[in-house]
Design an enzyme around this catalytic site. Structure first.
Site, mmCIF file in Angstrom:
data_model
loop_
_atom_site.group_PDB
_atom_site.id
_atom_site.type_symbol
_atom_site.label_atom_id
_atom_site.label_comp_id
_atom_site.label_asym_id
_atom_site.label_seq_id
_atom_site.Cartn_x
_atom_site.Cartn_y
_atom_site.Cartn_z
ATOM 1 C CG HIS A 51 37.262 -46.283 -26.588
ATOM 2 N ND1 HIS A 51 37.562 -46.107 -27.789
ATOM 3 C CD2 HIS A 51 36.408 -47.211 -26.288
ATOM 4 C CE1 HIS A 51 36.721 -46.938 -28.624
ATOM 5 N NE2 HIS A 51 36.325 -47.610 -27.692
ATOM 6 C CD GLU A 53 41.961 -43.031 -26.112
ATOM 7 O OE1 GLU A 53 42.563 -43.544 -27.522
ATOM 8 O OE2 GLU A 53 41.302 -44.051 -25.694
ATOM 9 C CB CYS A 76 38.795 -44.952 -31.854
ATOM 10 S SG CYS A 76 37.528 -44.052 -30.965
ATOM 11 C CB CYS A 85 38.961 -41.206 -28.635
ATOM 12 S SG CYS A 85 38.219 -42.446 -27.680
ATOM 13 C CB SER A 167 46.320 -86.076 -14.426
ATOM 14 O OG SER A 167 44.999 -85.502 -14.531
ATOM 15 N NE ARG A 183 41.140 -73.507 -16.599
ATOM 16 C CZ ARG A 183 40.975 -74.567 -15.878
ATOM 17 N NH1 ARG A 183 39.835 -74.088 -14.877
ATOM 18 N NH2 ARG A 183 41.572 -75.636 -15.843
ATOM 19 C CG ASP A 199 41.488 -85.208 -16.471
ATOM 20 O OD1 ASP A 199 41.831 -86.639 -16.247
ATOM 21 O OD2 ASP A 199 42.468 -84.689 -17.073
ATOM 22 C CD GLU A 290 43.359 -75.032 -19.025
ATOM 23 O OE1 GLU A 290 43.644 -75.861 -18.164
ATOM 24 O OE2 GLU A 290 42.563 -74.116 -18.730
#
Length: 356
Positions: A51, A53, A76, A85, A167, A183, A199, A290
């Site tokens: 993590h 920290e 955490c 942590c 398109s 993405r 497409d 999409e």
């Protein structure tokens, strides 16, 4: 007066570096400050790894003793993939911990734990910015559902394709690169079967460095062509279908390595709410839809959307296809109004973002 906001802003910017690599974990950045100097920095780099920290404490070394820690999310206090942590913070001799927001995960109680252990604590610095940064994680934790973005790209007169169905490409290379970046950051990209047939998209992040998302195809009757480009890497494909799909087609795709989710149909189509519940089971915390127009309309009607990203190109198409179908809104005063709307220019195009 120490500028808590200035230091928290640095922690937030550090957290951003983990985007695309830590899901379903949150984005966390941390800095350690001593006598007005940053002596340690760290962020959560990858799911399953240390993590923020811990990375910051390691970076600070002995200088962490008697220093102040800034972290954008409550540390955490439980054993997960890594130790708590809070223990490391106490052992490092940190004197004060400044936190932007509490963790929506009910098993995390780090703020109270640190207070109980005698550390000075403060929470709520740049809270709004911290919540926006981790909007995906917050929904995933609180609702046990993925955060869903609808991405659309239209001409100035609101068309996603010409009358003949062409398109490619309405928006500029800059806008497309921006989409590939999103993405790369999302866990999954989702399209309807008509988009695949019309497409034949790859749905990858090839214009940027980074990982490719999982590809989800909504295909009620399993009519996906066997040579569809999206099936090039079957292990990264999930097809959501219904019991109207033939068993032999399901078996064939299974053998290829595709994951098939057979869901109870809703009005003959894939039940999108049920699909979202299934995706969460696979640790999918964010989905970008999409297209096409039918899937976009269904996603809005089913109430699974959180955010819309609309790219508009300065082009006029005239007769053509609209981006969203079947909403059946008869009056303007019944139109959907987006909240917290922001706009920016990307290349020659405009991006409007808003929340539902």
């Amino acid at each position: 007066m120490i500028s808590h906001k200035k230091y928290m802003d640095i922690a937030l910017k550090l957290a951003e570096k983990g985007r695309g690599y830590v899901s379903p974990n949150p984005l966390v950045g941390c800095i350690i400050v001593k006598r007005g100097k940053i002596v340690g920095k760290g962020y959560h780099k990858k799911y399953g790894e240390e993590h923020a920290e811990i990375n910051a404490i390691r970076s600070a070394g002995k200088k962490a003793n008697n220093a102040t820690m800034y972290v954008n999310l409550e540390p955490c206090s439980h054993w997960g993939k890594t130790p708590p942590c809070t223990e490391s913070i106490v052992q490092a001799g940190i004197r004060e911990v400044i936190v932007a927001m509490e963790d929506p995960n009910p098993v995390v109680d780090g703020f109270k734990e640190l207070k109980f252990r005698g550390l000075k604590t403060k929470i709520g610095i740049l809270k709004n910015e911290a919540q926006k940064l981790n909007e995906i994680y917050i929904k995933y934790m609180k609702k046990k559902m993925p955060f869903v973005i609808l991405k659309l790209a239209t001409s100035l007169d609101g068309k996603i394709a010409t009358q003949s169905g062409d398109s490619k490409y309405i928006t500029s290379k800059e806008a497309r690169t921006y989409v590939h970046q999103i993405r790369n950051e999302a866990d999954a990209v989702m399209v309807g079967i008509n988009t695949v047939i019309r497409d034949d998209p790859l749905l990858d992040s090839r214009l940027v460095k980074g990982k490719n998302p999982i590809k989800i195809i909504v295909d009620s009757t399993l009519k996906i062509p066997e040579k569809a480009k999206v099936l090039k890497d079957p292990s990264k494909v999930i097809i959501a279908t219904t019991n109207k799909a033939s068993k032999s087609r399901i078996d064939k795709l299974h053998q290829k390595g595709v994951t098939i989710l057979t869901l109870k149909p809703k009005k003959g189509l894939v039940d999108l709410k049920e699909l979202m519940k299934e995706l969460v089971k696979s640790d999918i915390a964010s989905v970008m839809i999409e297209g096409g127009a039918e899937l976009s309309g269904s996603a809005i009607k089913e109430g699974i959307l959180d955010k819309i990203m609309m790219f508009t190109a300065p082009k006029i198409i005239g007769n053509g296809f609209s981006p969203i179908k079947n909403l059946n809104i008869k009056k303007v005063n019944k139109a959907l109004n987006l909240k917290n709307v922001s706009t920016q220019k990307i290349g020659k195009d405009f991006l409007v973002e808003g929340y539902l």
